[in-house]
Design an enzyme around this catalytic site. Sequence first.
Site, short mmCIF file in Angstrom:
data_model
loop_
_atom_site.label_atom_id
_atom_site.label_comp_id
_atom_site.label_asym_id
_atom_site.label_seq_id
_atom_site.Cartn_x
_atom_site.Cartn_y
_atom_site.Cartn_z
CE LYS A 273 -3.93 2.54 -3.02
NZ LYS A 273 -2.67 3.28 -2.77
CG ASP A 278 -3.48 8.07 -5.38
OD1 ASP A 278 -4.05 9.12 -5.00
OD2 ASP A 278 -2.50 7.56 -4.80
CE LYS A 285 -0.30 9.78 -6.15
NZ LYS A 285 0.78 9.54 -5.20
CG ASP A 296 -2.97 3.67 -6.19
OD1 ASP A 296 -2.07 2.90 -5.80
OD2 ASP A 296 -3.38 4.63 -5.50
CG ASP A 355 -0.79 11.12 -2.70
OD1 ASP A 355 -1.55 10.26 -3.21
OD2 ASP A 355 0.32 11.42 -3.16
CD GLU A 357 -4.58 6.79 -2.17
OE1 GLU A 357 -3.73 7.60 -1.76
OE2 GLU A 357 -4.31 5.86 -2.94
NE ARG A 359 -0.90 5.38 4.58
CZ ARG A 359 0.35 5.81 4.76
NH1 ARG A 359 0.74 6.24 5.95
NH2 ARG A 359 1.20 5.81 3.76
N1 BES Z 1 -0.52 5.00 -4.70
C1 BES Z 1 0.46 5.72 -3.98
C2 BES Z 1 1.78 4.94 -3.84
C3 BES Z 1 2.57 4.69 -5.10
C4 BES Z 1 3.58 5.55 -5.46
C5 BES Z 1 2.33 3.56 -5.86
C6 BES Z 1 4.33 5.29 -6.60
C7 BES Z 1 3.09 3.31 -6.99
C8 BES Z 1 4.09 4.17 -7.36
C9 BES Z 1 -0.04 6.04 -2.59
O1 BES Z 1 -1.40 6.25 -2.47
C10 BES Z 1 0.63 7.30 -2.17
O2 BES Z 1 0.38 8.30 -2.77
N2 BES Z 1 1.45 7.23 -1.14
C11 BES Z 1 2.16 8.36 -0.67
C12 BES Z 1 2.12 8.31 0.83
C13 BES Z 1 2.65 9.55 1.49
C14 BES Z 1 1.73 10.71 1.24
C15 BES Z 1 2.79 9.30 2.96
C16 BES Z 1 3.58 8.28 -1.20
O3 BES Z 1 4.13 7.18 -1.30
O4 BES Z 1 4.13 9.33 -1.56
ZN ZN Z 2 -2.57 5.36 -3.85
MN MN Z 3 -1.92 8.26 -2.85
#
Ligand code: BES
Ligand code: ZN
Ligand code: MN
Length: 502
Positions: A273, A278, A285, A296, A355, A357, A359
């Site tokens: 990835k 992000d 966020k 990210d 968010d 994204e 996947r």
């Molecule tokens: N890049 C983030 C995940 C992340 C969070 C990595 C904290 C490192 C530290 C990912 O893209 C994300 O935002 N995931 C969301 C998914 C949710 C919206 C289903 C998350 O984990 O909140």
């Molecule tokens: Zn992310």
């Molecule tokens: Mn995200």
Amino acid sequence: MEFSIKQSNPEKQRSGCVVVGVYEGGKLSPAAQALDKVAAHHLSDLIARGDMNGKSASTLLLHKLPGIAAERVLLVGLGKASELSNKASVEILHAAFAALNATAAKDAALYVIDEGVGKDAATSTSSGQAWVIKQAVFAAAEQAFRADGMKSKPAKAAALKSITFATLEKPSAALKNALDQAVATAHGMELAKTLGNLPGNICTPTYLAARALALGKAHKSIKTTVLEEKDMQKLGMGSFLSVTRGSEQPAKLITLEYNGANKKQKPIVLVGKGITFDSGGISLKPGAEMDEMKYDMCGAASVLGTIQAIAEMGLKLNVVGVVPTCENLPSGRATKPGDIVTSMSGQTIEILNTDAEGRLILCDALTYSAKFKPDTVIDIATLTGACVIALGHVASGLFSNEDKLAKELLAAGEQAYDRAWQLPLWDDYQPLLDSNFADMQNIGGRAGGTITAACFLSRFTKDYRWAHLDIAGTAHKSGKDKGATGRPVPLLTQYLINRAGK
Ligand code: BES
Ligand code: ZN
Ligand code: MN
């Protein structure tokens, strides 16, 4: 930094510093005993006086001992022999290199691998000694690593340039091989750390592509190709392209083909990835710690680091790195919650949260990976905050559609002390991704968020053996120690070494 192994007597070592161990209670390691004998019981005297108690990871620096050729002697506490766990061993090695870097010694000889350090890591594929050598190289590299390249006045690098792992007996060829592998792995981790720490305004998708092309230039065995947005359009990557819509930076799809074996041998594909920032997109966020979303792209960085490491080792294996990379930003053109996109696989996706994204870019990269007729595909992603909640910052989350592959990755993680923990990929979780309007939605709700993210990816990996590593908790540290860790380069590299049968 230069590393070597050789058999030699501690008292005769001509070097800036000789490092020897002392057990808790004051028992000297064999190398320390040898020094003590020549130095008129200098060491046992100071231990008797109480200046060094041998507590795990304690250190004491001594200068100009009588009869000793080295300028300095560094005593390191090994704790109780019975409590010398892997964790304690790594802490001891870090303490030793931190203490060495605080001196002006240009070279050092360490008598640590003869001790029981790391003995519970001895496995069928690596001796306790090989384990210690690897961890010592990683610790030396980590302690020497500087992330202040963008300060106007970076700190002076440590003086230490050359490290000898000294043994009392003749080192085996296998041990020398372990050292070479460790050094190449440490270089790969260094690349991954450097890329991870770079800010989003410098480390853009275009920058990552340039670094991947540079790897191809530096190694004859690596061929790098970069696809542009128009190419991805033709391939039907509607899911990946939906993420980059809000960004002014062009998205890239990077492939690095490492050819170390016969062309006919099916490759192992690593998919990383590469979200260079992000923000969450329209599902923005919160502001606190949002800067950490520059990390990210650590999955992508680990793919580049691993490919560089195996190229440096000349591993006899074919490996392909696939890196989808773009930014996730809000704008008038950005994808909105409720939008439905068509992935390269033909499956449609309702984007309920922009968010989620990672996947969305990975699913198209995973579909694309089938074109390499892979033996195995492993994706690596900072995918979910839920993984940090589940496993903290110790283990990466592991999923696989084949249990044998999961076991091999878990074992490689133990060997490299870069561990993962398997989570279930049961069908029972799949309905959480049901959508009223599309083949699936891109989120499964708060419960089991790491698992539903993996379930989403599993819908695109049915045609091959596949594993997924969620490195959200392990790729970087926060707070005072903020910085990329270089993980899971050690795990991936060890897995590939094992697969190459070396
Ligand atoms: N890049 C983030 C995940 C992340 C969070 C990595 C904290 C490192 C530290 C990912 O893209 C994300 O935002 N995931 C969301 C998914 C949710 C919206 C289903 C998350 O984990 O909140
Ligand atoms: Zn992310
Ligand atoms: Mn995200």
